[in-house]
Design an enzyme around this catalytic site. Structure first.
Site, PDB file in Angstrom:
ATOM      1  CD  GLU A  79      -9.864   6.626  -0.706  1.00  0.00           C
ATOM      2  OE1 GLU A  79     -10.190   6.083   0.363  1.00  0.00           O
ATOM      3  OE2 GLU A  79      -9.141   6.078  -1.562  1.00  0.00           O
ATOM      4  CB  CYS A  85      -8.075   5.262 -11.924  1.00  0.00           C
ATOM      5  SG  CYS A  85      -6.384   5.403 -12.524  1.00  0.00           S
ATOM      6  NE  ARG A 117      -2.818   2.516   8.626  1.00  0.00           N
ATOM      7  CZ  ARG A 117      -3.289   1.283   8.382  1.00  0.00           C
ATOM      8  NH1 ARG A 117      -4.163   1.105   7.432  1.00  0.00           N
ATOM      9  NH2 ARG A 117      -2.884   0.258   9.094  1.00  0.00           N
ATOM     10  NE  ARG A 151      -3.545   0.344   2.237  1.00  0.00           N
ATOM     11  CZ  ARG A 151      -4.208   0.852   3.256  1.00  0.00           C
ATOM     12  NH1 ARG A 151      -4.341   0.165   4.370  1.00  0.00           N
ATOM     13  NH2 ARG A 151      -4.726   2.061   3.180  1.00  0.00           N
ATOM     14  CE1 TYR A 174      -0.768   5.212   3.320  1.00  0.00           C
ATOM     15  CE2 TYR A 174       0.939   3.559   3.654  1.00  0.00           C
ATOM     16  CZ  TYR A 174      -0.381   3.888   3.434  1.00  0.00           C
ATOM     17  OH  TYR A 174      -1.318   2.892   3.315  1.00  0.00           O
ATOM     18  NE  ARG A 191      -6.227   6.797   1.338  1.00  0.00           N
ATOM     19  CZ  ARG A 191      -6.762   8.017   1.460  1.00  0.00           C
ATOM     20  NH1 ARG A 191      -7.222   8.646   0.391  1.00  0.00           N
ATOM     21  NH2 ARG A 191      -6.836   8.597   2.641  1.00  0.00           N
ATOM     22  NE  ARG A 251      -1.543   1.202 -18.737  1.00  0.00           N
ATOM     23  CZ  ARG A 251      -1.667   0.017 -18.169  1.00  0.00           C
ATOM     24  NH1 ARG A 251      -0.607  -0.695 -17.834  1.00  0.00           N
ATOM     25  NH2 ARG A 251      -2.851  -0.487 -17.938  1.00  0.00           N
TER      26      ARG A 251
END
Length: 125
Positions: free
Chosen positions: A77, A74, A115, A7, A107, A89, A63
């Site tokens: 959120e 995509c 996070r 993530r 992050y 994210r 890409r």
């Protein structure tokens, strides 16, 4: 070889195409470097963007990094009141020999506050 999820997130300062491409490329590259990954290790990547970002598809940055035959998607959120603005994210599924506990999540910039429990944080500011 195991399948693992990695993530990450980054926050943009402004919603411009060039800035989106720069920040997402930085995020994907950081995930790759931190986990010793190459493009062929990726199974797929799911990107989400907050509703205030619309200048470019985040996947386009991947890409441009050579992810030509990796499935990318995509999505928008969730719009939660008080959530951090201008955030992209990602969740990537990869093949790796790393144990789950050794996966490094990335992050960056303002998103480093999202996070702290999950990742080494990098501000890159």
């Amino acid at each position: 070889m195991a399948v693992r999820a990695v993530r990450g997130a980054t926050q943009l300062e402004t919603d411009t195409r060039e800035h989106m491409l720069e920040r997402v490329a930085e995020l994907v590259s950081d995930v790759m470097e931190a986990n010793g990954l190459v493009v062929d290790d990726f199974i797929s990547i799911m990107f989400t963007a907050t509703s205030d970002l619309h200048s470019e598809f985040p996947a386009y940055a991947a890409r441009q990094l050579g992810f030509s035959d990796v499935p990318l998607m995509c999505a928008r959120e969730l719009e939660i009141e008080g959530s951090m603005p201008r955030v992209v994210r990602l969740m990537a599924h990869v093949e790796t020999d790393l144990p789950r506990a050794e996966i490094t999540h990335a992050y960056l910039h303002g998103a480093a506050h999202l996070r702290r429990d999950l990742t080494r944080t990098t501000s890159h500011d």
